[in-house]
Design a protein around this motif. Structure first.
Motif, short mmCIF file in Angstrom:
data_model
loop_
_atom_site.label_atom_id
_atom_site.label_comp_id
_atom_site.label_asym_id
_atom_site.label_seq_id
_atom_site.Cartn_x
_atom_site.Cartn_y
_atom_site.Cartn_z
N GLN A 101 57.76 46.25 54.24
CA GLN A 101 59.13 45.79 54.52
C GLN A 101 60.16 46.63 53.77
OE1 GLN A 101 58.48 41.04 55.48
NE2 GLN A 101 59.08 41.65 53.44
N GLN A 102 59.82 47.00 52.52
CA GLN A 102 60.75 47.82 51.73
C GLN A 102 60.95 49.19 52.35
OE1 GLN A 102 59.15 47.89 47.76
NE2 GLN A 102 59.26 45.66 47.51
N GLN A 103 59.92 49.73 53.01
CA GLN A 103 60.03 51.04 53.63
C GLN A 103 60.71 50.97 54.99
OE1 GLN A 103 56.10 52.79 53.65
NE2 GLN A 103 55.82 52.51 51.46
N GLN A 104 60.97 49.75 55.49
CA GLN A 104 61.69 49.57 56.75
C GLN A 104 62.85 48.62 56.49
OE1 GLN A 104 58.83 48.26 59.68
NE2 GLN A 104 57.50 50.02 59.35
N PRO A 105 63.99 49.14 55.96
CA PRO A 105 65.10 48.28 55.52
C PRO A 105 65.64 47.37 56.63
CG PRO A 105 65.38 50.54 54.76
CD PRO A 105 64.24 50.56 55.72
N GLY A 106 65.60 47.82 57.88
CA GLY A 106 66.17 47.02 58.95
C GLY A 106 65.30 45.89 59.41
N ARG A 107 64.10 45.81 58.92
CA ARG A 107 63.15 44.80 59.36
C ARG A 107 63.40 43.47 58.65
NH1 ARG A 107 56.57 45.65 59.28
NH2 ARG A 107 56.00 43.61 60.15
N ALA A 109 62.88 40.29 56.59
CA ALA A 109 61.98 40.00 55.49
C ALA A 109 61.14 38.76 55.78
CB ALA A 109 62.76 39.82 54.19
#
Length: 329
Positions: A101-107, A109
């Motif tokens: 999730q941290q590597q995909q900010p737009g996703r 949480a």
């Protein structure tokens, strides 16, 4: 390939006393193989079993393997009760789903509990304290014959206390079984969109056999087996189909994520100190003692394969006209 203990033939209540004695022997085996890892006599070992109704595979790596410059462990799947038990021994680790999730900010949480039993529930533990915490937590698993009918299986490429050699089972397949497997392979390829034009034109080899083991087939065993067949069947060629143990699949699927996270942590550390530490770890990796069960060439080849897999699972190997090809999924 060496495993500590085989499964009980019957998990009924009449075997509770036997389970208690097996747990004591299993703890001695775990202590033995963990000390071998700490003192550089074992590069890696697996723990495969069930805890808190959650099947899992835990892998302990010595420093220098898989691009990790310190001792590392990975737990393939976890759930909330399992993670709470680990936290009691200071082995919280990092939930790979959170890293993703941290590597995909737009996703959006997700809560940690939403990853339970999924590939995202994999835990990464780095450093001596975290890895020792996992070891202590496994030693102190709450045993109950109803929920955990037998001890986890320990597997390593070296000898340890209570270990015994795990021989592979060889079964020669009949023509009817082969045809069924080929039909299933054809259907799988069509569903994946690989081929939609009739059956696959694969010549039927003269001999078909199935290999399996009580603790599965470890990567180093599979590598040696494929090398043997490649050297002895180079002219005839062969096809090898590999079924990955379901609980360990996420060890490949999520590997890129936690390796990227470790690289980011290393890059953010003090430059000069980190550089010296990385060089030192690399030197240690090259100068490990010879008690690992592998030759130096096998160690190098096994580490190279992780970058080639890129998080995928090996499904098929084919040797044809002396050329070796692999199909990944």
């Amino acid at each position: 390939m060496l495993a500590a203990l085989r499964a009980l033939p019957d998990s009924s209540s009449s075997n509770v006393g036997s389970l208690v004695s097996r747990v004591a022997a299993w703890r001695e085996a775990l202590q033995s193989v963990f000390l071998a890892l700490r003192h550089g006599h074992c590069a890696v070992f697996y723990v495969a079993g069930q805890a808190f109704r959650q099947p899992f595979t835990a892998v302990f790596f010595s420093a220098g393997l898989l691009g990790c410059h310190q001792v590392t462990a990975v737990v393939s799947r976890s759930n909330r009760p399992f993670r709470q038990h680990l936290a009691a021994f200071a082995a919280e680790g990092v939930l790979v789903g959170n890293l993703e999730q941290q590597q995909q900010p737009g996703r959006q949480a997700l809560a940690p509990v939403s990853f339970d039993g999924q590939p995202g529930s994999q835990l990464l533990l780095s450093g001596t304290m975290q890895v020792h915490g996992l070891y202590a937590a496994l030693l102190n698993l709450p045993w109950c014959a109803a929920e955990q009918p037998d001890v986890p299986v320990l597997t390593a490429p070296v000898q340890f206390v209570h270990a015994q050699l795990c021989q592979l089972r060889l079964q020669v397949l009949r023509d009817s079984v082969l045809q069924q497997q080929q039909d299933q392979e054809q259907q799988a390829r069509q569903l994946a969109g690989i081929s939609s034009k009739g059956p696959i034109a694969v010549p039927l080899p003269l001999h078909w056999a199935e290999l399996s083991g009580p603790a599965g087939i470890m990567p180093w065993t599979l590598h040696r087996l494929m090398q043997l067949i490649r050297e002895t069947q180079a002219d005839a060629g062969f096809d090898a189909y590999i079924d990955t143990e379901p609980c360990s699949t996420s060890l490949n699927l999520m590997q890129n994520i936690w390796q990227q996270a470790q690289a980011a942590v290393a890059a953010g550390a003090a430059g000069s100190n980190t550089g010296r530490r990385v060089q030192s770890a690399g030197a240690e990796c090259k100068q490990q003692p010879s008690g690992w069960g592998w030759s130096s060439e096998q160690q190098q080849l096994w580490q190279q394969s992780t970058s080639l897999l890129q998080g995928r699972v090996l499904r098929q190997l084919r040797l044809k006209d002396r050329n070796l090809a692999a199909r990944l999924a």
